[in-house]
Design an enzyme around this catalytic site. Structure first.
Site, mmCIF file in Angstrom:
data_model
loop_
_atom_site.group_PDB
_atom_site.id
_atom_site.type_symbol
_atom_site.label_atom_id
_atom_site.label_comp_id
_atom_site.label_asym_id
_atom_site.label_seq_id
_atom_site.Cartn_x
_atom_site.Cartn_y
_atom_site.Cartn_z
ATOM 1 N N ASP A 17 0.872 -1.160 0.000
ATOM 2 C CA ASP A 17 0.000 0.000 0.000
ATOM 3 C C ASP A 17 0.924 1.228 0.000
ATOM 4 O O ASP A 17 2.094 1.121 0.377
ATOM 5 C CB ASP A 17 -0.851 -0.065 1.277
ATOM 6 C CG ASP A 17 -1.651 1.181 1.500
ATOM 7 O OD1 ASP A 17 -2.416 1.557 0.607
ATOM 8 O OD2 ASP A 17 -1.506 1.792 2.577
ATOM 9 N N LEU A 18 0.419 2.382 -0.415
ATOM 10 C CA LEU A 18 1.296 3.565 -0.457
ATOM 11 C C LEU A 18 1.154 4.446 0.796
ATOM 12 O O LEU A 18 2.057 4.497 1.640
ATOM 13 C CB LEU A 18 0.995 4.394 -1.721
ATOM 14 C CG LEU A 18 1.766 5.711 -1.801
ATOM 15 C CD1 LEU A 18 3.264 5.474 -1.909
ATOM 16 C CD2 LEU A 18 1.276 6.546 -2.989
ATOM 17 N N ASP A 19 -0.016 5.113 0.890
ATOM 18 C CA ASP A 19 -0.197 6.077 1.985
ATOM 19 C C ASP A 19 -0.231 5.356 3.325
ATOM 20 O O ASP A 19 -1.092 4.501 3.559
ATOM 21 C CB ASP A 19 -1.515 6.843 1.804
ATOM 22 C CG ASP A 19 -1.518 7.685 0.545
ATOM 23 O OD1 ASP A 19 -0.598 8.496 0.397
ATOM 24 O OD2 ASP A 19 -2.432 7.525 -0.281
ATOM 25 N N THR A 25 2.142 10.059 4.376
ATOM 26 C CA THR A 25 1.173 10.984 3.782
ATOM 27 C C THR A 25 -0.229 10.859 4.408
ATOM 28 O O THR A 25 -1.085 11.690 4.104
ATOM 29 C CB THR A 25 1.048 10.718 2.265
ATOM 30 O OG1 THR A 25 1.001 9.301 2.075
ATOM 31 C CG2 THR A 25 2.198 11.303 1.494
ATOM 32 N N LYS A 53 -9.113 5.541 5.526
ATOM 33 C CA LYS A 53 -7.826 5.046 5.024
ATOM 34 C C LYS A 53 -8.043 3.931 4.012
ATOM 35 O O LYS A 53 -8.794 2.989 4.279
ATOM 36 C CB LYS A 53 -6.938 4.565 6.179
ATOM 37 C CG LYS A 53 -6.399 5.719 7.002
ATOM 38 C CD LYS A 53 -5.417 5.228 8.056
ATOM 39 C CE LYS A 53 -4.846 6.421 8.809
ATOM 40 N NZ LYS A 53 -4.002 5.974 9.928
ATOM 41 N N SER A 122 -2.417 0.806 -4.520
ATOM 42 C CA SER A 122 -2.939 1.949 -3.745
ATOM 43 C C SER A 122 -4.268 2.445 -4.288
ATOM 44 O O SER A 122 -4.502 2.402 -5.493
ATOM 45 C CB SER A 122 -1.907 3.084 -3.796
ATOM 46 O OG SER A 122 -2.463 4.289 -3.342
ATOM 47 N N ALA A 123 -5.096 2.950 -3.385
ATOM 48 C CA ALA A 123 -6.367 3.556 -3.807
ATOM 49 C C ALA A 123 -6.164 4.951 -4.375
ATOM 50 O O ALA A 123 -7.065 5.511 -4.993
ATOM 51 C CB ALA A 123 -7.311 3.640 -2.610
ATOM 52 N N LYS A 153 -10.798 -0.426 -2.202
ATOM 53 C CA LYS A 153 -10.685 -1.310 -1.045
ATOM 54 C C LYS A 153 -11.901 -1.058 -0.149
ATOM 55 O O LYS A 153 -12.318 0.097 -0.056
ATOM 56 C CB LYS A 153 -9.404 -0.997 -0.262
ATOM 57 C CG LYS A 153 -8.121 -1.165 -1.078
ATOM 58 C CD LYS A 153 -6.936 -0.539 -0.319
ATOM 59 C CE LYS A 153 -5.704 -0.491 -1.196
ATOM 60 N NZ LYS A 153 -4.569 0.223 -0.581
ATOM 61 N N GLU A 177 -0.263 -3.404 4.542
ATOM 62 C CA GLU A 177 -1.377 -2.448 4.619
ATOM 63 C C GLU A 177 -1.459 -1.757 5.977
ATOM 64 O O GLU A 177 -1.179 -2.369 6.994
ATOM 65 C CB GLU A 177 -2.711 -3.189 4.409
ATOM 66 C CG GLU A 177 -3.349 -3.005 3.074
ATOM 67 C CD GLU A 177 -3.809 -1.582 2.765
ATOM 68 O OE1 GLU A 177 -3.898 -0.762 3.687
ATOM 69 O OE2 GLU A 177 -4.073 -1.303 1.587
ATOM 70 N N ASP A 178 -1.887 -0.485 5.950
ATOM 71 C CA ASP A 178 -2.103 0.226 7.222
ATOM 72 C C ASP A 178 -3.582 0.457 7.505
ATOM 73 O O ASP A 178 -3.923 1.071 8.516
ATOM 74 C CB ASP A 178 -1.393 1.597 7.215
ATOM 75 C CG ASP A 178 -2.069 2.586 6.282
ATOM 76 O OD1 ASP A 178 -2.494 2.168 5.178
ATOM 77 O OD2 ASP A 178 -2.196 3.762 6.657
HETATM 78 P P1 B16 Z 1 -6.384 10.171 -3.638
HETATM 79 P P2 B16 Z 1 -3.627 4.033 -0.018
HETATM 80 C C1 B16 Z 1 -5.502 5.920 -0.108
HETATM 81 O O1 B16 Z 1 -4.219 5.503 -0.389
HETATM 82 C C2 B16 Z 1 -5.525 6.727 1.180
HETATM 83 O O2 B16 Z 1 -5.302 5.874 2.288
HETATM 84 C C3 B16 Z 1 -6.870 7.366 1.363
HETATM 85 O O3 B16 Z 1 -6.847 8.196 2.505
HETATM 86 C C4 B16 Z 1 -7.216 8.199 0.129
HETATM 87 O O4 B16 Z 1 -8.535 8.734 0.232
HETATM 88 C C5 B16 Z 1 -7.153 7.306 -1.119
HETATM 89 O O5 B16 Z 1 -5.857 6.756 -1.216
HETATM 90 C C6 B16 Z 1 -7.424 8.097 -2.387
HETATM 91 O O6 B16 Z 1 -6.370 9.005 -2.565
HETATM 92 O O7 B16 Z 1 -7.356 11.197 -3.198
HETATM 93 O O8 B16 Z 1 -4.952 10.646 -3.639
HETATM 94 O O9 B16 Z 1 -6.774 9.565 -4.971
HETATM 95 O O10 B16 Z 1 -3.567 4.031 1.468
HETATM 96 O O11 B16 Z 1 -4.554 3.009 -0.639
HETATM 97 O O12 B16 Z 1 -2.266 4.077 -0.657
HETATM 98 MG MG MG Z 2 -2.804 3.182 3.295
#
Ligand code: B16
Ligand code: MG
Length: 229
Positions: A17-19, A25, A53, A122-123, A153, A177-178
């Protein structure tokens, strides 16, 4: 002990996962959503933020509107999501290698050297931009992000697509994953899940606080000995 089952795993790929796993971030997403919440006269709590998240931008604004007890047109929701993203990107301007979470860079490099295939799942629609800012995009074979998948997710699509592109069976992959939504997605994908961070993640196969001092060889040995009853 008669029902004890040893799950032998042969791990060939790691999906990050990224964030909140690679990049520091998650607090910036929270800050950007709080600003939108303020506009709506709504205080987004940390507990509510945990539920955002791993959730897509569009699904996040829907949840926030619901918690705030407000109803909006599609166009208004889009406009709020756009504004949140502009805020988020402004906070991301100074991101660099310093914002890679502890131990991640060494763990990723050691994993590449060990011959494991690496993906980001990542989302976020900003995933590639963030990875470029961190200077580590080239370490991954593939980045599957919010621009590529239709379902956010806890749907397993992002991880299943990652495995497919890596040409690996889901059972041969570990997801880091977090978020609870991400852990659920990993479980549905049939992958081994490692929860990262201090949050109270449920149902993950293994938990680490962060990647500091963690060696992939050591982790794989540890995981291959996990016994389920
Ligand atoms: P964006 P991950 C997710 O990233 C974040 O955890 C979540 O807070 C955010 O709303 C989602 O990406 C969408 O991000 O607005 O930059 O498209 O944790 O799946 O890496
Ligand atoms: Mg995350």
């Amino acid at each position: 002990m008669s029902l004890a089952m040893v799950r032998k795993i042969e791990i060939k790929g790691l999906i990050f996962d990224l964030d909140g796993v690679i990049a520091d971030t998650a607090h910036l997403h929270y800050k950007a959503w709080c600003k939108i919440g303020d506009q709506l006269g709504f205080n987004l709590s940390k507990a509510q933020n945990e539920k955002l998240k791993g959730v897509s931008r569009k699904d996040s604004i829907l949840k926030i509107a619901n918690w705030a007890g407000k109803s909006f047109t599609e166009a208004e929701l889009d406009s709020l999501a756009l504004e949140k993203n502009e805020n988020y990107l402004s906070y991301c301007q100074t991101l660099g290698t310093k914002d890679i979470l502890p131990g991640v860079y060494d763990f990723i490099n050691a994993s590449v050297n060990k011959g494991l295939k690496l993906a980001v799942g990542s989302a976020s629609k900003n995933a590639k931009l963030i990875l470029q800012k961190l200077g580590i995009i080239n370490l991954f074979s593939i980045v599957v992000d919010g621009n590529v998948v239709e379902n956010s997710k806890p749907d397993p699509e992002v991880f299943l697509k990652s495995a497919e592109i890596l040409e690996l069976e889901p059972k041969n992959c570990i997801v880091f994953e977090d978020s609870q939504a991400g852990i659920q997605a990993a479980i549905k994908a049939g992958m081994f899940s490692v929860g990262v961070g201090l949050e109270n993640l449920r149902s993950c196969d293994h938990k680490i606080e962060n990647f500091e001092g963690l060696d992939p060889e050591q982790l794989l040995t540890q995981l291959s000995n996990i016994i389920y009853q």
